[in-house]
Structure formats: structure tokens, C-alpha cells
Design an enzyme around this catalytic site. Structure first.
Site, mmCIF file in Angstrom:
data_model
loop_
_atom_site.group_PDB
_atom_site.id
_atom_site.type_symbol
_atom_site.label_atom_id
_atom_site.label_comp_id
_atom_site.label_asym_id
_atom_site.label_seq_id
_atom_site.Cartn_x
_atom_site.Cartn_y
_atom_site.Cartn_z
ATOM 1 N N ASP A 37 0.815 -1.231 0.000
ATOM 2 C CA ASP A 37 0.000 0.000 0.000
ATOM 3 C C ASP A 37 0.842 1.272 0.000
ATOM 4 O O ASP A 37 0.317 2.370 0.138
ATOM 5 C CB ASP A 37 -0.937 0.001 1.213
ATOM 6 C CG ASP A 37 -0.174 -0.048 2.538
ATOM 7 O OD1 ASP A 37 1.082 -0.040 2.514
ATOM 8 O OD2 ASP A 37 -0.823 -0.085 3.599
ATOM 9 N N GLU A 39 3.261 2.129 2.196
ATOM 10 C CA GLU A 39 3.906 2.480 3.470
ATOM 11 C C GLU A 39 5.328 1.913 3.491
ATOM 12 O O GLU A 39 5.622 0.933 2.813
ATOM 13 C CB GLU A 39 3.097 1.909 4.643
ATOM 14 C CG GLU A 39 1.750 2.593 4.811
ATOM 15 C CD GLU A 39 0.950 2.043 5.990
ATOM 16 O OE1 GLU A 39 1.451 1.163 6.707
ATOM 17 O OE2 GLU A 39 -0.199 2.500 6.164
ATOM 18 N N GLN A 97 11.282 27.790 0.748
ATOM 19 C CA GLN A 97 10.034 28.441 1.189
ATOM 20 C C GLN A 97 10.274 28.885 2.632
ATOM 21 O O GLN A 97 9.839 28.256 3.594
ATOM 22 C CB GLN A 97 8.855 27.458 1.076
ATOM 23 C CG GLN A 97 7.506 28.012 1.538
ATOM 24 C CD GLN A 97 6.810 28.903 0.533
ATOM 25 O OE1 GLN A 97 7.116 28.854 -0.659
ATOM 26 N NE2 GLN A 97 5.888 29.728 0.981
ATOM 27 N N ASP A 173 21.677 35.944 -7.405
ATOM 28 C CA ASP A 173 20.733 36.702 -6.581
ATOM 29 C C ASP A 173 21.380 37.055 -5.244
ATOM 30 O O ASP A 173 22.476 36.597 -4.935
ATOM 31 C CB ASP A 173 19.440 35.893 -6.348
ATOM 32 C CG ASP A 173 19.742 34.463 -5.946
ATOM 33 O OD1 ASP A 173 20.819 34.232 -5.357
ATOM 34 O OD2 ASP A 173 18.930 33.567 -6.232
ATOM 35 N N LYS A 196 17.556 38.640 -8.880
ATOM 36 C CA LYS A 196 16.693 37.636 -9.538
ATOM 37 C C LYS A 196 15.250 37.861 -9.107
ATOM 38 O O LYS A 196 14.980 38.078 -7.935
ATOM 39 C CB LYS A 196 17.143 36.227 -9.155
ATOM 40 C CG LYS A 196 16.280 35.137 -9.763
ATOM 41 C CD LYS A 196 16.911 33.769 -9.624
ATOM 42 C CE LYS A 196 16.607 33.121 -8.299
ATOM 43 N NZ LYS A 196 17.163 31.767 -8.187
ATOM 44 N N ASP A 221 26.262 29.170 -7.088
ATOM 45 C CA ASP A 221 24.941 29.110 -6.439
ATOM 46 C C ASP A 221 24.904 27.907 -5.509
ATOM 47 O O ASP A 221 25.776 27.032 -5.578
ATOM 48 C CB ASP A 221 23.838 29.014 -7.506
ATOM 49 C CG ASP A 221 22.519 29.623 -7.027
ATOM 50 O OD1 ASP A 221 22.428 30.037 -5.860
ATOM 51 O OD2 ASP A 221 21.569 29.675 -7.833
ATOM 52 N N SER A 225 18.138 23.255 -9.813
ATOM 53 C CA SER A 225 16.977 22.363 -9.889
ATOM 54 C C SER A 225 16.547 22.260 -11.362
ATOM 55 O O SER A 225 16.984 21.370 -12.078
ATOM 56 C CB SER A 225 15.853 22.895 -8.995
ATOM 57 O OG SER A 225 14.734 22.063 -9.106
ATOM 58 N N THR A 226 15.758 23.198 -11.841
ATOM 59 C CA THR A 226 15.378 23.176 -13.269
ATOM 60 C C THR A 226 16.517 23.698 -14.150
ATOM 61 O O THR A 226 16.484 23.509 -15.369
ATOM 62 C CB THR A 226 14.152 24.070 -13.531
ATOM 63 O OG1 THR A 226 14.517 25.436 -13.269
ATOM 64 C CG2 THR A 226 12.978 23.676 -12.660
ATOM 65 N N GLY A 227 17.461 24.405 -13.558
ATOM 66 C CA GLY A 227 18.566 24.985 -14.322
ATOM 67 C C GLY A 227 18.237 26.353 -14.900
ATOM 68 O O GLY A 227 19.099 26.993 -15.506
#
Ligand code: R5P
Length: 307
Positions: A37, A39, A97, A173, A196, A221, A225-227
Site C-alpha cells: 500500500d 507504506e 520556502q 541573486d 533575480k 549558487d 533544480s530546473t537549471g
């Protein structure tokens, strides 16, 4: 043999083996499986009673599953009577975040730290955590937490193949200024920290670069991630006449074909670490973590930010 035992989650098994070897700590293997399932099941093998146990876990790509796996392992070693649980996290997720940017959002960086604490962790070690609005790792964790940095090791690796001429070290940034400074301390260079603006999960806008007068640039940096961030800076540098552009980054997640896009856009090389297992790593953070854990086990923990 010392009082430290190293064990691991599935996000950092290879690194755990290296850290155990370097530190001379015993490695406790972990049996894992997924129930039908979905887990997770874990069982830590070996005696950890009375020991400090460092659990290595890197939270990239499946952070939620890896967090639960970590919590299960932390509970397992506590149940076996270990003395302390040390979370050794080469890469911590959810750190970006670090603010409620809009009403109704979660403060994910804090939530992640609270869940780590609630799993019975006594101390945390991590590497180049994304610290921006929280300036220090101690503002996020209430337990002792140390943010190690791989930037010096990466800069030294880059120095071994230093191209001729002055180099422009560029941060995309404001938060990258800390990493730009660490790299510029090792490599004689000019520095630029750009602005940025994030327009969406896969779109960023980067400020203009004034004429650099350098034929080589090194973008610095904490992660790719996405570049898109590196891609935008790379485009600006090429447009301003820079011939060779390299990137120096601690954590590479490289989702959705990011590496190919960067190479197609003319990135000369990527200098990175193994905080997240990847085929491009030329620097291992295992010695850095092993040193910190050995100091901790000897009762001499490193200061909160340890470059
Ligand atoms: C965010 O500010 C970080 O420091 C990185 O610049 C960012 O996470 C890179 O993400 P991407 O590769 O998706 O642009």
C-alpha cells in the site's frame, strides 16, 4: 573504533559508507522495503545501544518519502537505546520556502525543521543550506544545528584547472553573495551579485550584467533544480561577450533535462558535490561531514556555521 555509529536513509547510502570509512565509525546497515500500500518499513541492523548514531539522509527528489523514512530510522535507533540521534543531512529540502510570500502559505522551512525535531533528533549537520530570509540555521532549528559549507572545497577544485586571465565570479541573486564571497576568498577574481525575480516554478528574470572585461565567468549558487537560474545568467554573460562560463554549485537536483539544456546553451563545465548522488560530482563532502561528526562524537561540536 569510536563511539559513533553511522547509518543511512536511501537518499545517502553511498555517502554514509564513505563517511563511516573516513571516520572509522561502525556502519549499521538498514533493511528497507515498501509495503504493497506504499507504506515504508525499516529495520536497523547491529548494536547501537549507548552510541551516538549519525543518520545520513539527503532529501532530494522524493523529500516527503525520505523524511518519513528518516523519522522511522530515528525511531528505530532510539528504540534500540542509542545515546543521541544526529541527523546528518547533505541536502535539506523545503528550505527555499522560508517566508509566507502570500497569505495562506505554509512556512515550509520551519515545518521541515519541526518534523525533524519531533522525530527525536538531538543535533543536525547539513551543507550549504539555503539560508536567505533566515540568516542563520539556529533561527530554523531549536536543536543544535550546524551548516557546513562545501564552497571552499569546490573553489579549490576549480583552482586546480584555473583558466588564464581574470575570472568574474557571479551570483544570480542576493542570497548567493555568501557563496560568491567564499569562492572569491580562494580564487583571485572580480565579483558580481545580480538580482533575480522568480516569475514561476520554471521561470526567473535576472538583472543585466554590465560589461565584465573578463573572458571567463564562474556562476556560483547553492543548487540547480530546473537549471533556469543558471541558464538565464549564462545567457546574459554570453551576450556581454564572456567566452567561457563555468558553474560551481553545491547541490545538483537537475530535473527535467536541466543538464542537457545547460550544455546546449554553452556551459563549459559544472563543478559540484555528491550531497545528492549524481554523475557530475568531482568533490565529495564525505570528509567534511566525517570531520564534523568525529568532532561532535568527541564532545567538540563545530560552530553553527562552519566554512
Ligand atoms: C534559489 O534562490 C536558489 O538559490 C537557486 O538559485 C534555485 O533554487 C535554482 O533553481 P532553478 O535551477 O530551478 O532555477
Amino acid at each position: 573504533m569510536n563511539d559513533l555509529v553511522v547509518t543511512y536513509g536511501s537518499g545517502a547510502e553511498g555517502l554514509a559508507r564513505k563517511v563511516a570509512q573516513i571516520s572509522g565509525a561502525r556502519l549499521a546497515e538498514v533493511d528497507r522495503r515498501i509495503f504493497p500500500d506504499g507504506e515504508q518499513y525499516v529495520r536497523v541492523c547491529g548494536d547501537v545501544c549507548g552510541k551516538d548514531v549519525a543518520i545520513l539522509q539527503s532529501f532530494a527528489l522524493s523529500p516527503d518519502r525520505l523524511l518519513v523514512e528518516y523519522a522511522l530510522i530515528a525511531d528505530a535507533v532510539s528504540g534500540m537505546g542509542c545515546r543521541r540521534v544526529i541527523g546528518a543531512f547533505p541536502y535539506i529540502a523545503y528550505a527555499r520556502q522560508d517566508e509566507r510570500f502570500s497569505e495562506g502559505e505554509a512556512l515550509s522551512a520551519k515545518v521541515f525543521a519541526t518534523l525533524i525535531e519531533a522525530s527525536g533528533t538531538d543535533a543536525v549537520y547539513t551543507v550549504d543550506m539555503h539560508l536567505h530570509r533566515f540568516r542563520d540555521i539556529s533561527e530554523i532549528f531549536r536543536i543544535p544545528a550546524t551548516n557546513l559549507s562545501a564552497m571552499r572545497l569546490l573553489a579549490e577544485e576549480y583552482s586546480r584547472h584555473l583558466p588564464p586571465g581574470r575570472i568574474l565570479v557571479v551570483g544570480p541573486d542576493r542570497e548567493s553573495s555568501q557563496w560568491v564571497k567564499a569562492v572569491a576568498d580562494v580564487i583571485p577574481s572580480s565579483c558580481a551579485v545580480l538580482e533575480k525575480e522568480r516569475l514561476g516554478d520554471r521561470e526567473v528574470r535576472i538583472s543585466e550584467i554590465s560589461d565584465s572585461m573578463c573572458s571567463t565567468a564562474l556562476i556560483v549558487d547553492d543548487m540547480i533544480s530546473t537549471g533556469k537560474t543558471i541558464l538565464e545568467v549564462l545567457g546574459k554573460l554570453k551576450a556581454s561577450g564572456v567566452e567561457r562560463v563555468d558553474a560551481l554549485v553545491t547541490h545538483v537536483i537537475l530535473v527535467e533535462g536541466a543538464y542537457s539544456r545547460l550544455k546546449e546553451a554553452g556551459l563549459n563545465s559544472l563543478i559540484t558535490t555528491d550531497t545528492i548522488a549524481n554523475e557530475y560530482a568531482s568533490v565529495s563532502i564525505a570528509p567534511l561531514l566525517a570531520d564534523a561528526l568525529m568532532l561532535d562524537a568527541a564532545g567538540k561540536p563545530c560552530p553553527p556555521t562552519f566554512l
